[in-house]
Scaffold this motif. Structure first.
Motif, PDB file in Angstrom:
ATOM      1  N   GLU A   1     -11.605   3.985   0.542  1.00  0.00           N
ATOM      2  CA  GLU A   1     -10.274   3.785   0.883  1.00  0.00           C
ATOM      3  C   GLU A   1     -10.111   4.366   2.233  1.00  0.00           C
ATOM      4  O   GLU A   1      -9.515   3.451   3.071  1.00  0.00           O
ATOM      5  CB  GLU A   1      -9.166   4.586  -0.022  1.00  0.00           C
ATOM      6  N   LYS A   2     -10.789   5.273   2.762  1.00  0.00           N
ATOM      7  CA  LYS A   2     -10.623   5.837   4.047  1.00  0.00           C
ATOM      8  C   LYS A   2     -11.513   4.981   5.041  1.00  0.00           C
ATOM      9  O   LYS A   2     -11.119   4.549   6.086  1.00  0.00           O
ATOM     10  CB  LYS A   2     -11.440   7.181   3.962  1.00  0.00           C
TER      11      LYS A   2
ATOM     12  N   ARG B   1      -2.719  -2.423  -5.569  1.00  0.00           N
ATOM     13  CA  ARG B   1      -2.170  -1.998  -4.278  1.00  0.00           C
ATOM     14  C   ARG B   1      -1.555  -2.884  -3.536  1.00  0.00           C
ATOM     15  O   ARG B   1      -1.224  -2.687  -2.438  1.00  0.00           O
ATOM     16  CB  ARG B   1      -3.687  -1.116  -3.758  1.00  0.00           C
TER      17      ARG B   1
ATOM     18  N   GLU C   1      -9.245   1.895   5.693  1.00  0.00           N
ATOM     19  CA  GLU C   1      -8.037   2.373   6.763  1.00  0.00           C
ATOM     20  C   GLU C   1      -8.586   2.421   7.990  1.00  0.00           C
ATOM     21  O   GLU C   1      -7.759   2.022   8.844  1.00  0.00           O
ATOM     22  CB  GLU C   1      -7.525   3.874   6.334  1.00  0.00           C
ATOM     23  N   GLU C   2      -9.817   3.086   8.233  1.00  0.00           N
ATOM     24  CA  GLU C   2     -10.094   3.206   9.620  1.00  0.00           C
ATOM     25  C   GLU C   2     -10.751   1.971  10.328  1.00  0.00           C
ATOM     26  O   GLU C   2     -10.677   1.799  11.365  1.00  0.00           O
ATOM     27  CB  GLU C   2     -11.394   4.108   9.488  1.00  0.00           C
TER      28      GLU C   2
ATOM     29  N   LYS D   1       0.631  -1.200   0.155  1.00  0.00           N
ATOM     30  CA  LYS D   1       0.024   0.048   0.030  1.00  0.00           C
ATOM     31  C   LYS D   1       0.791   1.385  -0.008  1.00  0.00           C
ATOM     32  O   LYS D   1       0.573   2.378  -0.087  1.00  0.00           O
ATOM     33  CB  LYS D   1      -0.744   0.218   1.205  1.00  0.00           C
TER      34      LYS D   1
ATOM     35  N   LYS E   1      -6.867  -2.612  10.522  1.00  0.00           N
ATOM     36  CA  LYS E   1      -5.617  -2.313  11.002  1.00  0.00           C
ATOM     37  C   LYS E   1      -4.749  -2.875   9.891  1.00  0.00           C
ATOM     38  O   LYS E   1      -3.822  -2.040   9.567  1.00  0.00           O
ATOM     39  CB  LYS E   1      -5.400  -2.572  12.333  1.00  0.00           C
ATOM     40  N   ASP E   2      -4.707  -3.904   9.399  1.00  0.00           N
ATOM     41  CA  ASP E   2      -3.747  -4.643   8.707  1.00  0.00           C
ATOM     42  C   ASP E   2      -4.514  -5.286   7.178  1.00  0.00           C
ATOM     43  O   ASP E   2      -4.705  -6.566   7.249  1.00  0.00           O
ATOM     44  CB  ASP E   2      -2.828  -5.643   9.371  1.00  0.00           C
TER      45      ASP E   2
END
Length: 280
Positions: free
Chosen positions: A170-171, A204, A174-175, A9, A178-179
């Motif tokens: 995408e946000k 990605r 991410e939120e 990423k 975690k992985d």
């Protein structure tokens, strides 16, 4: 020329001299991403092909510098993906793509994929796996069909582009993860929004598992061709039952009985599988 080097990423821009060799580019990659030299000691270099909109192996001994900005990545030569399809609930997310009212009469076997999608959503809820839903131009195509319970979705995102990988999605990823290593992807249309989403995720460095019995298009030809292309690009084409059982892994899992209840009755899907056996 400027080059965008991609590792998972992460992405970093560097400047390369014209005629840079592949070996020199690899060294530059290791400078920007220290500590990865052992992990990618058995690797090949790929370049982003803007015409085909996909990664292609770079076979030449020097870098083609016709374009101002080039995009490169290294991948494992033997496995193509370090995840190897090994799903874990804490490192994956479910993406439900554009299962909307106006698609009902147009999409082949829509009722069948809706039933399977419902099972996936229930399984994600039981296993506490984040779900993100998109709706393509809902002003015209209306919202997600009422047969699907998306009340627990982390985000329901409106879009006009075909890929689900818009900033809001995408946000949310991410939120909520975690992985993030794997995405379970399903919905419509297989050859448009699902395919473009999968290609964006693969670019990605994220593993993609496309649920064949929860994806369709208006035509079977488009659907089959989408699966063939995605498989060739490194996506895993699988089924809802396979994924749900892989996520629990053990009959002693505290949620196994409930997952078993979801998959116990096999949905009617002879038409959904027609012509796909050779592709799966």
């Amino acid at each position: 020329m400027e080059a965008l080097l991609v590792f998972g990423k992460q992405a970093k821009v560097t400047v390369l001299e014209e005629g840079t060799s592949c070996e020199e580019l690899k060294n530059k990659f290791y400078e920007l991403f220290p500590g990865q030299i052992n992990k990618f000691s058995q690797s090949i270099l790929q370049k982003w092909d803007s015409h085909w909109n996909q990664w292609v192996d770079l076979e030449t001994s020097t870098i083609d510098s016709n374009s101002i900005v080039c995009k490169f990545r290294l991948i494992n030569k033997e496995t193509n993906n370090p995840c190897l399809g090994n799903l874990t609930p804490d490192s994956c997310a479910f993406l439900c793509c554009d299962m909307q009212e106006r698609f009902k009469p147009a999409i082949l076997h829509f009722d069948e994929i809706t039933e399977v999608s419902s099972r996936l959503l229930k399984g994600a809820s039981l296993l506490d796996i984040p779900v993100i839903v998109t709706e393509q131009y809902p002003k015209g195509l209306l919202h997600t069909v009422k047969e699907l319970d998306i009340s627990n979705a982390k985000a329901v995102v409106e879009k006009t582009v075909f890929s689900m990988m818009v900033p809001e999605v995408e946000k949310s990823l991410e939120e909520n993860v975690k992985d993030l290593r794997s995405v379970i992807l399903f919905g419509v249309e297989a050859h448009v929004c699902v395919q473009q989403t999968a290609l964006d995720l693969l670019a990605r460095g994220i593993e993609v598992q496309v649920i064949a019995d929860a994806c369709s298009s208006r035509s079977q030809v488009d659907r089959i061709m989408a699966f063939d292309r995605l498989r060739s690009q490194g996506a895993i084409i699988t089924t809802a039952e396979t994924v749900l059982l892989q996520l629990v892994k053990d009959k002693n899992h505290p949620k196994f009985k409930e997952i078993q209840g979801i998959i116990k009755l096999t949905p009617k899907q002879p038409g959904l599988l027609l012509g796909v056996q050779s592709s799966l």
